[in-house]
Design an enzyme around this catalytic site. Sequence first.
Site, short mmCIF file in Angstrom:
data_model
loop_
_atom_site.label_atom_id
_atom_site.label_comp_id
_atom_site.label_asym_id
_atom_site.label_seq_id
_atom_site.Cartn_x
_atom_site.Cartn_y
_atom_site.Cartn_z
N LYS A 79 0.85 -1.20 0.00
CA LYS A 79 0.00 0.00 0.00
C LYS A 79 0.88 1.24 0.00
CE LYS A 79 -3.76 2.08 2.73
NZ LYS A 79 -4.62 1.92 3.94
N SER A 154 -9.41 2.26 2.95
CA SER A 154 -8.43 2.95 2.13
C SER A 154 -7.42 2.02 1.46
CB SER A 154 -7.67 3.97 2.98
OG SER A 154 -6.93 3.32 4.00
N SER A 178 -10.24 -0.11 6.92
CA SER A 178 -9.51 0.03 5.66
C SER A 178 -8.87 -1.23 5.12
CB SER A 178 -8.44 1.12 5.79
OG SER A 178 -9.04 2.38 5.94
#
Length: 483
Positions: A79, A154, A178
């Site tokens: 990420k 996210s 997330s």
Amino acid sequence: MHSIPYTSATELLAQFRAGTLDPVAVLETLIETAQAQQATVNSAASLQLEQARTMARESRRRYAEGTARPLEGVPVIVKEETAVKGWPRPLASLVFKDRVATENHPIVDKLLEAGAIPYFQATNPEFCVLGHTWSKMYGVTRNPWALDYSCGGSSGGSGAALAAGVAPLATGSDMAGSIRLPSSLCGVYGYKPPFGRLACASGDEYLVQAVEGPMTRTFDDLVLMQNVVAGPHPSSFTTLPYTPLPTSYGDLKGMRIAYCPAFGNPTLADDIHRNLLRALDGLRRAGAIVEEVELNWDLAEINQVLLDGLRAVFVDEFMGDIGEDDAAKLCSYTEVLREQGKSDAVSIIPSAVLGRQLHRDMHDKVWGKGYQAFICASMLTTALQADQDPVAEPIIEAHGHQYDAYLGWCLTPPFNLLNRYPVLAAPTGLSDLGVPTGMQIVANAFDDETVFRVAASHAKAGSSKLFVEQFPPASQPALAAVA
């Protein structure tokens, strides 16, 4: 056997050891997949190829010499928010477009020490404060199963990249769902460990609502990755000692499992509920005693208290670095947070108070009644557009119900207040829109093994088998052609 883009890390390692697959060739195949998905899914913030190719050659040498490490040669998605030294780290913001990470996050150190090959940097929303994955910097990341719909956030880039076949393992982070939201919406597994199980980045010791965690396409890979990334790290003083999770689990005979589909919320979509009940039937077949309990939680209050706590320890301070000249570069959803930070003060104390109340309710109705695990859905609806803007469209209307567009469709935030609870997100099927659905498997504080035991039986029961069989998503010819 699956094509290379959809081969699990567990199987890749077995074939690397047997000499039937080569880490260099596998990486090159996945690079082609990663480049091809960008035209449709758009889950890459960047591709870091030169170093990855060097590492793949090193892995090839280690297998030949018999010195392979636990994840030797396995490509990994990271990420964008998760720092890798020398990689860009703007947090999807044009304001910080030139920022580069100066050190690794502890989870990255662990992956590198195990021989994994980070090469794909996955998108996230600006400052990771949205349940979808779009920004002015990276554009819209879409769900590989149904391109019009959200991949969650996210860690949406990680979930979408896994589903698109660019690597079998990914990092995620979770401060309001997330990891669990994109895992559920993309049909993969994700784990929000209890705070303290994984080392946090230096400076995040008081951001206890937020943790890093693994995301994978298969349950076995989730165990594999968690056992690598968990435990102490020299830079962290908050991490607990770690005993590796078992790699095999028995049945659930006699285990008592409580469930409450949506904490009493009446707007749970019928297709999500249907898939959840089917998954619970699979656990019953494995010997579990599964019973419904009544929890009537005010999700709007929980969401607001969590957001205020996050603002108090993270968002407001971060936004303070942004001057008026840069405000126009912000996305709509981060500009709103910036304006809120200028007008009202918030505190972390209500998060602690409400978390204590939620735990007492769980003790009274779940843990104190002899249940070992708890299960609920991950979200109320999958009718979420990929470019959903909660500022421009604050209300979502779907299947006869209305939802607050920011967090009002999420069932994940309670367990960020209950931040010592382990929570594993597992796929349960497809919604009527063709978007995956998922459930959250929860255990009491620091009881990691229980959620993995339940998830192991779920994986064996077959209620998530369709995801293994249907990767790549049959509805996306461009992706299928790549594989």
